[in-house]
Design a protein around this motif. Structure first.
Motif, mmCIF file in Angstrom:
data_model
loop_
_atom_site.group_PDB
_atom_site.id
_atom_site.type_symbol
_atom_site.label_atom_id
_atom_site.label_comp_id
_atom_site.label_asym_id
_atom_site.label_seq_id
_atom_site.Cartn_x
_atom_site.Cartn_y
_atom_site.Cartn_z
ATOM 1 N N CYS A 180 -21.872 19.303 -25.404
ATOM 2 C CA CYS A 180 -22.166 20.252 -24.328
ATOM 3 C C CYS A 180 -21.159 20.058 -23.200
ATOM 4 O O CYS A 180 -20.959 18.939 -22.726
ATOM 5 C CB CYS A 180 -23.591 20.037 -23.835
ATOM 6 S SG CYS A 180 -23.999 21.010 -22.379
ATOM 7 N N CYS B 5 -27.976 22.634 -22.649
ATOM 8 C CA CYS B 5 -28.295 22.065 -23.967
ATOM 9 C C CYS B 5 -29.730 21.545 -24.011
ATOM 10 O O CYS B 5 -30.166 20.999 -25.005
ATOM 11 C CB CYS B 5 -27.336 20.934 -24.289
ATOM 12 S SG CYS B 5 -27.468 19.544 -23.134
ATOM 13 N N ASN C 173 -21.338 21.313 -20.230
ATOM 14 C CA ASN C 173 -22.001 21.260 -18.922
ATOM 15 C C ASN C 173 -22.328 19.826 -18.512
ATOM 16 O O ASN C 173 -22.147 19.442 -17.358
ATOM 17 C CB ASN C 173 -23.264 22.114 -18.966
ATOM 18 C CG ASN C 173 -23.822 22.385 -17.589
ATOM 19 O OD1 ASN C 173 -23.060 22.554 -16.643
ATOM 20 N ND2 ASN C 173 -25.122 22.411 -17.482
ATOM 21 N N CYS C 174 -22.829 19.025 -19.486
ATOM 22 C CA CYS C 174 -23.258 17.656 -19.155
ATOM 23 C C CYS C 174 -22.363 16.633 -19.826
ATOM 24 O O CYS C 174 -22.608 15.439 -19.737
ATOM 25 C CB CYS C 174 -24.705 17.454 -19.573
ATOM 26 S SG CYS C 174 -24.960 17.655 -21.350
ATOM 27 N N CYS D 256 -30.102 18.779 -18.494
ATOM 28 C CA CYS D 256 -29.085 19.826 -18.543
ATOM 29 C C CYS D 256 -29.707 21.132 -19.025
ATOM 30 O O CYS D 256 -30.409 21.167 -20.035
ATOM 31 C CB CYS D 256 -27.953 19.409 -19.484
ATOM 32 S SG CYS D 256 -26.767 20.721 -19.810
#
Ligand SMILES: [Zn+2]
Ligand SMILES: [Zn+2]
Length: 366
Positions: free
Chosen positions: A159, A184, A161-162, A181
């Motif tokens: 992922c 995900c 994002n994280c 997050c």
């Protein structure tokens, strides 16, 4: 002015160790990870940090004791200032402790769910124990995608994002807080091409044969725990347990009460009047029971040790035989002749005794 000693709940002559201990306890209690969205806790947490960063520093502490501020006369005090700042104090006191619930190490392992399975057994199986093979479904890793949920050779991808941790940290005030997050949902990975076999779940319901040893003496609602046979754990956690709930079917002849077994045995009037030896079924096979002459209907006889066993012991209950004198529905002319003769000799012995008894009972009311 804030009283830092009061905030930490320690006396003015508290030792460094006592101050550290008090801070540790309060910080654990009010840490924002443990009190999400609680403004009161957040304020309290800031306050105890401020108090501790002053009282744990000998120079600041002596300033505070003398002048009432950490920086001494005339200086403005900032809780974020000073060598190393707040982060260092925190690492120093807790080490990696908060790492376990701030998600710095990725998703936390969790134990799998427990499963329940109901089994019906007969009274005989309850009495002597049994081995049952049961088919229990549970979710297991899909063999096609090895549990990843992604089509073989097509991910999953980390992922973005994280960065795979499953959690995002953001600054709230002067400390950072972790949240799951949103992209995900905490998995740390994203599946772009879901596996066709499991539709991207990574798991498939599979039936397994499990052998269950039912111990002798179990009763209805007995629970057996088979450790590790529940749903699989998450992120490497241990599997849950399988609970077997037993129900014992009713028996046509024996009624169970705890460890004792009750049964009704038909006896003819002559057998009861003259006495006899009758055959009694027990859960171990048949046995002989002596009925003494003059046994009334409803009388009980205990046969020691022929009841149900106690789980995990050699102890056994009793079998209680209830004698039931039966009146024949159909009799032959010869039987009729004999009974009429018996009745003539006997007179109305039974009803005479009964009338006498009634007289005594009603004597007072006349
Ligand atoms: Zn799959
Ligand atoms: Zn993510």
């Amino acid at each position: 002015m804030k009283d830092y000693y009061d905030i930490l709940g320690v006396s003015r002559d508290a030792s460094d160790a006592d101050i550290k201990k008090a801070f540790r306890q309060l910080a654990l209690k009010y840490h924002p990870d443990r009190n999400p969205d609680n403004k009161g806790s957040e304020e309290k947490f800031k306050e105890i940090n401020e108090a501790y960063s002053c009282l744990s520093d000998s120079e600041k502490k002596s300033n505070y004791d003398r002048f009432g501020t950490a920086e001494g006369v005339g200086a403005g005090y900032s809780p974020f200032g000073g060598a190393g700042g707040f982060g260092d104090i925190f690492e120093d006191i807790f080490g990696d402790f908060f790492g376990t619930f701030t998600g710095r190490r990725g998703p936390r392992p969790a134990k799998g769910d427990d499963l329940r399975y109901d089994i019906n057994i007969t009274l005989m199986e309850a009495a002597f124990g049994a081995e049952k093979i049961i088919e229990v479904p549970r979710w297991e890793n899909c063999s096609e995608c090895k549990g990843t949920g992604a089509e073989p050779g097509k991910g999953p991808v980390t992922c973005s994002n994280c960065k795979g941790t499953g959690q995002v940290r953001f600054q709230q005030g002067f400390f950072s807080v972790a949240k799951t997050c949103g992209k995900c949902h905490g998995a740390g990975r994203i599946i772009t091409d879901p596996c066709k076999a499991c539709k991207g779940h990574g798991k498939i319901k599979q039936y397994r044969n499990i052998s269950v040893k039912v111990p002798a003496g179990v009763d209805a609602d007995s629970r057996l725990r088979i450790s590790g046979e529940g749903e699989l754990g998450i992120y490497g956690g241990p599997p849950g347990d399988l609970y077997i709930i037993l129900d014992v079917e009713e028996h046509p002849f024996f009624q169970r009460e705890g460890m004792n077994l009750y049964c009704k045995v038909p006896v003819s009037f002559p057998q009861a009047a003259l006495g006899s030896e009758i055959e009694i079924p027990t859960i171990d096979g048949s046995t002989k029971l002596k009925i003494p002459a003059g046994t009334p209907s409803g009388k009980t006889f205990n046969i020691k040790g022929k009841g149900m066993p106690k789980v995990g012991s050699h102890q056994r209950g009793d079998q209680v035989v209830i004698v039931n004198i039966e009146v024949p529905k159909h009799i032959t002319p010869r039987q009729k002749e004999l009974l009429e003769e018996f009745s003539k000799i006997n007179g109305d012995e039974v009803s005479k005794g009964f009338r006498e008894k009634l007289k005594d009972i009603f004597a007072g009311t006349k």
